[in-house]
Scaffold this active site. Structure first.
Site, PDB file in Angstrom:
ATOM      1  N   GLU A 119       0.805  -1.229   0.000  1.00 56.93           N
ATOM      2  CA  GLU A 119       0.000   0.000   0.000  1.00 56.93           C
ATOM      3  C   GLU A 119       0.835   1.274   0.000  1.00 56.93           C
ATOM      4  O   GLU A 119       0.581   2.191   0.784  1.00 56.93           O
ATOM      5  CB  GLU A 119      -0.958   0.007   1.206  1.00 56.93           C
ATOM      6  CG  GLU A 119      -1.885  -1.198   1.226  1.00 56.93           C
ATOM      7  CD  GLU A 119      -2.849  -1.193   2.419  1.00 56.93           C
ATOM      8  OE1 GLU A 119      -2.782  -0.275   3.250  1.00 56.93           O
ATOM      9  OE2 GLU A 119      -3.660  -2.127   2.499  1.00 56.93           O
ATOM     10  N   GLU A 149      -5.968 -10.719  -1.201  1.00 55.77           N
ATOM     11  CA  GLU A 149      -6.747 -10.561   0.043  1.00 55.77           C
ATOM     12  C   GLU A 149      -8.230 -10.494  -0.279  1.00 55.77           C
ATOM     13  O   GLU A 149      -8.956  -9.618   0.208  1.00 55.77           O
ATOM     14  CB  GLU A 149      -6.326  -9.279   0.784  1.00 55.77           C
ATOM     15  CG  GLU A 149      -4.838  -9.204   1.095  1.00 55.77           C
ATOM     16  CD  GLU A 149      -4.445  -7.942   1.857  1.00 55.77           C
ATOM     17  OE1 GLU A 149      -5.335  -7.225   2.352  1.00 55.77           O
ATOM     18  OE2 GLU A 149      -3.228  -7.675   1.945  1.00 55.77           O
TER      19      GLU A 149
HETATM   20  C1  XIL Z   1      -5.956  -6.539   8.413  1.00 55.56           C
HETATM   21  C2  XIL Z   1      -6.215  -7.769   9.221  1.00 55.56           C
HETATM   22  O1  XIL Z   1      -7.106  -8.577   8.515  1.00 55.56           O
HETATM   23  C3  XIL Z   1      -6.764  -7.414  10.571  1.00 55.56           C
HETATM   24  O2  XIL Z   1      -6.855  -8.566  11.409  1.00 55.56           O
HETATM   25  C4  XIL Z   1      -5.883  -6.367  11.255  1.00 55.56           C
HETATM   26  O3  XIL Z   1      -6.468  -5.955  12.467  1.00 55.56           O
HETATM   27  C5  XIL Z   1      -5.678  -5.196  10.348  1.00 55.56           C
HETATM   28  O4  XIL Z   1      -5.153  -5.635   9.110  1.00 55.56           O
HETATM   29  N1  XIL Z   1      -4.810  -4.669   3.773  1.00 55.56           N
HETATM   30  C6  XIL Z   1      -3.801  -5.482   4.188  1.00 55.56           C
HETATM   31  C7  XIL Z   1      -3.995  -6.397   5.331  1.00 55.56           C
HETATM   32  O5  XIL Z   1      -2.761  -5.542   3.529  1.00 55.56           O
HETATM   33  O6  XIL Z   1      -2.825  -6.618   6.049  1.00 55.56           O
HETATM   34  C8  XIL Z   1      -5.066  -5.915   6.270  1.00 55.56           C
HETATM   35  O7  XIL Z   1      -5.304  -6.931   7.224  1.00 55.56           O
HETATM   36  C9  XIL Z   1      -6.313  -5.569   5.502  1.00 55.56           C
HETATM   37  C10 XIL Z   1      -6.053  -4.498   4.484  1.00 55.56           C
END
Ligand code: XIL
Length: 856
Positions: free
Chosen positions: A198, A309
């Site tokens: 990101e 994701e």
């Molecule tokens: C999120 C997790 O799913 C949560 O458990 C945590 O509290 C916050 O992070 N983009 C990403 C992930 O790259 O690492 C994030 O994961 C969601 C958004």
């Protein structure tokens, strides 16, 4: 590259045995563990948790194609991977969770455990805690899963020692130590790292404003990739970001960055892959084509691609839950199809095992974005992902999506059973789409066949468009039906033939038809039947689409043509792209009189005596303004051999114009006769004017839920009819008090406690039956006992009195009395049956309301 450059100074004070101090030496994880001072902690972290054992039993990848697919095996059909993010807590404590991860996926990504802030949660920058990450890595190794590290540099979930006041040199050192520690520890186990996460601004204007872009000299992303590459030359190194799934300003910026990094003539930046996070809001979901177009330009840079994701939010989507889940299925399927369509796409990782574990609830609000529900049950989304990987039929309808999750039978026989006798199995050789279908063999009657229960989608008056593909084996051809078994609660089943056609053993026959449910709460099962006993029936690609709001209009939006409609009078019909919604509407031309118009025949779809609401959107051409009407032509069969009676009923009217669509909306009650013809049409403008018509609805008004109350006027809203004084008490309906509505029953002029307000149950209650009774009572005194009493006599014998319920009522509120009674089976005929409220002393008035009596 060897990572032999780092040296790490030793030891900080140890406060507990799980606290690790990283050695400065490059070494594989087990070796470095042994070299640590905290051997005890190491040994403990390496021990195998119970969940690992459970998961490892069926971890081996199947050889060849399995009988039914799960995400892992479906992805493997085209050499893709299916991954899931894993949380430490449930992995360690929930055997089902661990089992699903091990059995259904090929890859895992620690959802948090390998983030910087998780690896260094202490305030000291020289302390690492690898215990949770170790557990996840152990689990992955034990179960043959590929493990992706996530993520080395991200502006969130950072250690507390990365403060806004940190200087560039210290930040650079911290990053170097963190990367070296994490990457070297899992060098042999982690196959890929999200190196930078990101980093690009949402508007695509450049780098995101973050601690890294603020403090570090330009090139920090490049340097991080190079650093990790030196540390672990075998690991695949990914850039990962969200909102870049389609071509847009942000993905353009990512593209520009990667293209520049990879095209450096001397030392290209060692970026191997790009992760599209894929946190999708179903309202704005991309199409397969949009995804593919974007994926392909990145593939052309030589990158590996992954949807890293994936989750699909549906809370903001319109429509009932089953509709929203069906749309969610489509989106998962689209993403998988897009991945399969692009050679460079390596696979899909979903961001969580079940809806109970999703981060979405905490970030975007309560939602159900994943493949499994809170109880680990497969959602339509699950089948969508599998179907996308194996190429099953994609549903494209947004307005009436296919509600069937397991429509294509790729993932097994979930939801399917057999109507009557026969054996249901997955067919691995034949498929209408995808690679699997279902077969019922061993049928012993022509009505036996594959069955799918759709009760979960049923509602009173719901209208479904149904389609299934069928073929037979054991006969060259056989008439085959799509049928429905509809059972209103407490009533016998009715069997409806929805479609019928000859099925063959050489190809697929499509059986399609509409099913209108009765206005009751019903269970509904579809089944395919017809061929003689012994002939096998094979089915695939079941579609169940519910028309919005019980709309009985076939083809209400003209999106695929004018079928189901005809010209009323000499009117000619054609589709037009001048639509109210969607891409098409219908246009009626060649009208020579105002009554000419656009019609559909609803004879088989309407119920006599029923009330309907109708609506439509109309526009004119060739007249600037005119009244337009929706009209129902109803023909009733003549009574007693008389002539049929035709009536024209106005459903709705409005003044239409030639510049924009206007809505006609209204209602009609159809005559309670033997309806032999019912046509609905839109008419009205003068001869020569064209009518444009779109989005037509004609829906039955829901009936009130059936009441099982055996009493006609238990609420006294229609006066005191059906009630009388027990003894000389004077009974009336009064608006002085009411438990519901505006009136209650009143017993005044009572001269003894046994006197009250009564109703006659003769002809209502029967010998051998039991009944539940309830009533609300109130009294004119401060407080008195009121009884509900039954006076019952059988076969002319003297009556007996039964106290059904009793309680203390007052003058200021209502007391609910409930009880039950039975009429003895030995009672030949009930000769007296009086049910009444009594009890308070003489002079006290009794109020009674909402009396119900129902058979048990
Ligand atoms: C999120 C997790 O799913 C949560 O458990 C945590 O509290 C916050 O992070 N983009 C990403 C992930 O790259 O690492 C994030 O994961 C969601 C958004």
């Amino acid at each position: 590259m060897g990572g032999d450059t780092l040296e790490m100074r030793e030891v900080t004070t140890m406060r507990d045995k799980n606290l690790f101090v990283v050695t400065l030496r490059k070494a594989p994880r087990w070796a470095s563990c042994a070299s640590l001072l905290l051997a005890a902690g190491c040994a403990e972290s390496a021990s195998t948790p119970e969940a690992v054992l459970i998961g490892s039993m069926s971890a081996a990848l199947e050889v060849g194609e399995p009988v039914t697919f799960n995400p892992k095996t479906a992805a493997a059909v085209t050499g893709r991977h299916a991954g899931v993010s894993v949380l430490h807590g449930p992995l360690m404590s929930d055997a089902t969770y661990a089992q699903i991860v091990a059995n259904e996926f090929s890859d895992i990504t620690p959802e948090n455990a390998t983030k910087w802030g998780e690896l260094q949660p202490e305030s000291s920058p020289l302390v690492w805690r690898f215990d949770q990450a170790d557990d996840l890595v152990d689990f992955g190794v034990a179960n043959g899963l590929r493990i992706k590290g996530h993520t080395l540099l991200w502006h969130q979930q950072l250690p507390s020692f990365i403060t806004p006041s940190i200087g560039p040199l210290v930040l650079g050192t911290r990053i170097a130590l963190h990367s070296a520690a994490a990457v070297s520890r899992y060098e042999n186990e982690i196959f890929a790292w999200d190196v930078v996460n990101e980093a690009i601004a949402d508007d695509g204007s450049g780098l995101r404003d973050s601690i890294f872009s603020q403090k570090l000299p330009n090139g920090w992303i490049d340097r991080e990739f190079r650093r990790v590459n030196r540390q672990d030359g075998d690991a695949e190194l990914y850039y990962n970001d969200y909102g870049i799934e389609t071509i847009n300003p942000k993905s353009d910026a990512v593209y520009d960055m990667l293209e520049e990094q990879l095209s450096r003539p001397l030392l290209p930046v060692p970026v191997d892959g790009l992760g599209f996070q894929g946190h999708i809001d179903a309202r704005f979901a991309p199409s397969v084509e949009q995804l593919v177009a974007n994926f392909e330009r990145f593939a052309a840079l030589g990158l590996k691609l992954t949807i890293s994701e994936l989750d699909v939010r549906i809370a903001e989507l319109a429509g009932p839950r089953d509709h929203r889940l069906a749309i969610q299925k489509q989106i998962y399927q689209r993403v998988a199809m897009a991945c399969v369509a692009v050679e460079a796409c390596d696979g899909i990782t979903v961001w969580g095992v079940s809806d109970a574990h999703s981060w979405i609830d905490f970030t975007f609000g309560v939602d159900d974005p994943l493949l499994l529900d809170d109880q680990y049950q497969r959602k339509p989304a699950y089948y969508g992902l599998v179907e996308g990987f194996v190429g099953a039929l994609l549903d494209t309808s947004q307005s009436a999506p296919n509600l069937v999750g397991n429509s294509s039978l790729e993932a097994g026989l979930d939801g399917w059973s057999v109507q009557g006798a026969g054996t249901l199995a997955t067919h691995t050789e034949l498929a209408h789409s995808g690679r699997r279908s279902a077969v019922v063999s061993g049928r012993t009657a022509n009505w036996n066949g594959p069955r799918y229960d759709i009760s979960a989608f049923a509602a009173p008056d719901a209208v479904f468009d149904l389609t299934v593909r069928a073929r037979v084996a054991g006969a060259a051809s056989a008439q085959t039906n799509l049928s429905a078994q509809v059972t209103c609660a407490g009533e016998p089943s009715t069997f409806v033939q929805v479609a019928s056609a000859p099925a063959t053993d050489a190809g697929w026959t499509t059986l399609s038809g509409a099913l209108i449910l009765p206005p009751c709460a019903a269970t509904v099962a579809l089944y395919v039947e017809g061929p003689a006993a012994g002939v096998d029936i094979i089915v695939d690609d079941l579609e169940v689409r519910r028309r919005p709001a019980g709309n009985i209009i076939p083809n209400p939006g003209f999106e695929s043509g004018t079928q189901g409609w005809f010209g009323w009078g000499p009117t000619q019909l054609a589709v037009t792209s001048d639509a109210h919604s969607g891409a098409q509407a219908v246009r009626g031309t060649g009208r020579t009189d105002s009554w000419n118009g656009i019609a559909t025949n609803l004879t088989a779809l309407v119920q006599a005596g029923r009330q309907y609401t109708g609506s439509a959107w109309v526009k004119l051409a060739g007249a600037s303004s005119s009244d337009v009407f929706m009209t129902a032509q109803v023909v009733c069969a003549g009574e007693n051999g008389g002539a049929p009676v035709t009536s024209f009923l106005r459903v709705a009217g409005a003044t239409a114009n030639d510049s924009s669509y206007v809505e006609l909306a209204g209602g009609v009650t159809l005559p309670d006769c033997d309806i032999t013809t019912m046509n609905l049409y839109v008419e009205g403008p003068p001869a020569g004017a064209d009518i444009l018509l779109d989005d037509v609805t004609f829906s039955p008004v829901p009936l009130p839920p059936p009441s099982d109350n055996l009493l006609q006027n238990g609420d006294f809203e229609s006066g005191s009819s059906g009630w009388f004084g027990f003894g000389p008490a004077v009974v009336s309906a009064t608006s002085a008090r009411a438990n519901s509505g505006t009136q209650s029953g009143l017993a005044a002029n009572r001269l003894a406690n046994w006197q009250g307000i009564a109703t006659n149950l003769l002809g209502i209650i029967e010998p051998g039956a039991s009944y539940d009774a309830s009533a609300f009572v109130s009294v004119s005194s401060a407080s008195d006992v009121v009884n509900l009493t039954l006076q019952l006599a059988c076969d002319g014998q003297p009556a007996s009195f039964t106290q059904v319920a009793s309680g203390t009522a007052n003058a200021t509120g209502w007391l609910e009395l409930t009880g039950s009674f039975s009429v003895p089976a030995t009672c030949g005929a009930v000769t007296t049956a009086t049910f009444y409220a009594e009890g308070p002393p003489a002079g006290v008035d009794i109020y009674l309301d909402d009396v119900t009596l129902s058979a048990q």
